[in-house]
Motif scaffolding. Structure first.
Motif, short mmCIF file in Angstrom:
data_model
loop_
_atom_site.label_atom_id
_atom_site.label_comp_id
_atom_site.label_asym_id
_atom_site.label_seq_id
_atom_site.Cartn_x
_atom_site.Cartn_y
_atom_site.Cartn_z
N SER A 1 -33.64 -72.45 -17.62
CA SER A 1 -32.26 -71.99 -17.44
C SER A 1 -31.56 -72.77 -16.32
CB SER A 1 -32.25 -70.49 -17.14
OG SER A 1 -30.94 -70.02 -17.01
N TYR B 1 -30.82 -76.35 -17.42
CA TYR B 1 -29.64 -76.38 -18.29
C TYR B 1 -28.36 -76.30 -17.46
CZ TYR B 1 -32.08 -75.79 -22.80
OH TYR B 1 -32.84 -75.96 -23.93
N VAL B 2 -28.39 -75.44 -16.44
CA VAL B 2 -27.22 -75.30 -15.56
C VAL B 2 -26.95 -76.62 -14.83
CG1 VAL B 2 -26.31 -74.16 -13.50
CG2 VAL B 2 -27.44 -72.81 -15.27
N SER C 1 -25.40 -79.03 -17.13
CA SER C 1 -24.00 -78.65 -17.37
C SER C 1 -23.11 -79.09 -16.20
CB SER C 1 -23.88 -77.14 -17.57
OG SER C 1 -24.68 -76.71 -18.64
N PRO D 1 -24.77 -74.33 -21.17
CA PRO D 1 -24.59 -73.05 -20.48
C PRO D 1 -25.05 -71.85 -21.31
CG PRO D 1 -22.65 -74.42 -20.21
CD PRO D 1 -23.51 -75.10 -21.24
N ALA E 1 -28.75 -71.81 -21.29
CA ALA E 1 -29.25 -71.29 -20.02
C ALA E 1 -29.32 -69.77 -20.04
CB ALA E 1 -28.35 -71.76 -18.87
#
Length: 269
Positions: free
Chosen positions: A12, A15-16, A19, A104, A107
């Motif tokens: 998670s 992924y953030v 982003s 996002p 995530a």
């Protein structure tokens, strides 16, 4: 469960980070080293996807040889496949900017299976059908995100109001080509999903599948009309975008809406 939670949290966060890097690329488009930025984005996203696979596999596959499905890990699987598909296509199209919409959500959904452990066991055959369906949702969802971006980009281009986000995207011709490629592959998967599902439906009303099947078939028809119009009459642009959005909206109602009604409102398995 502790290790699954650790991997889910790590995925998670990555992924953030990916982003945030995409957002930085968009915001500083004229001043950032695009090649180096793309490399960082891909590295973070690939590691996140690998960790996503690890954590999801521990919650979706049971040691007794059956799939453990629920709404949370299904949504997680959809976003995982969307991320993997985007990363695969990125080698040819350099479309990592689309991750600003996918990563996002990935995530968030990566963490969902950890918090909602209840599931419905499915044998391998039905589970395979579900996997095909989820692949179709992921491909067509990615095509829909592509269509929305293409629509905005085309309007901004004609009005000469290109923002950094629009300039960070691939050219219009490539955006349209990618959109239809995703639609074609997604349509094939959706067709197989509907065909394979017919083998497992004994009583469509007793199994509470009439809502899902109805909306999925209508969506399939819309996609078929769109692709026929594309190859027979050269449909493109905003007309193709509208068909894509409406068809995927029906798929969302078919899957997510029906699951919420059955599981949350009607308290059905």
């Amino acid at each position: 469960m502790v290790f699954s939670g650790f991997f889910a949290l790590s995925a998670s966060l990555l992924y953030v980070f990916a982003s945030l890097l995409i957002w930085q690329k968009i915001k500083l488009f004229d001043r950032v080293n695009l090649r180096a930025q793309r490399k960082k984005i891909i590295v973070f996203a690939v590691i996140a996807a690998i960790l996503h696979v690890v954590t999801l596999s521990s919650t979706i596959w049971h040691p007794d040889q059956y799939f453990a499905f629920n709404l949370s890990n299904t949504l997680s699987l959809i976003t995982l496949l969307a991320a993997i598909i985007l990363l695969g296509l990125n080698r040819q199209y350099q479309a990592e900017t689309l991750g600003i919409f996918i990563f996002p959500v990935a995530a968030l959904t990566t963490m969902l299976p950890i918090g909602f452990p209840e599931y419905t066991p499915l044998p391998l055959e039905i589970g395979s059908h579900v996997f095909i369906s989820i692949a179709a949702y992921s491909l067509l969802g990615l095509a829909t995100a592509q269509a929305i971006l293409y629509s905005i980009q085309e309007k901004r281009f004609h009005n000469r109001q290109l923002s950094n986000l629009m300039r960070a995207l691939p050219p219009l011709q490539i955006m349209e080509e990618l959109m239809f490629k995703l639609l074609i592959i997604g349509f094939v998967f959706l067709s197989f999903s509907l065909l394979s599902g017919a083998f497992f439906v004994e009583d469509i009303f007793a199994q509470h599948l009439v809502h899902k099947t109805f909306f999925a078939v209508i969506a399939w028809i819309l996609y078929g009309v769109l692709l026929t119009g594309r190859f027979q009459y050269g449909w493109r642009g905003q007309k193709a975008v509208k068909y894509t959005i409406w068809a995927y909206g029906l798929l969302v109602v078919s899957f997510v809406g029906t699951e919420l009604v059955l599981q949350c409102l009607l308290d059905m398995p």
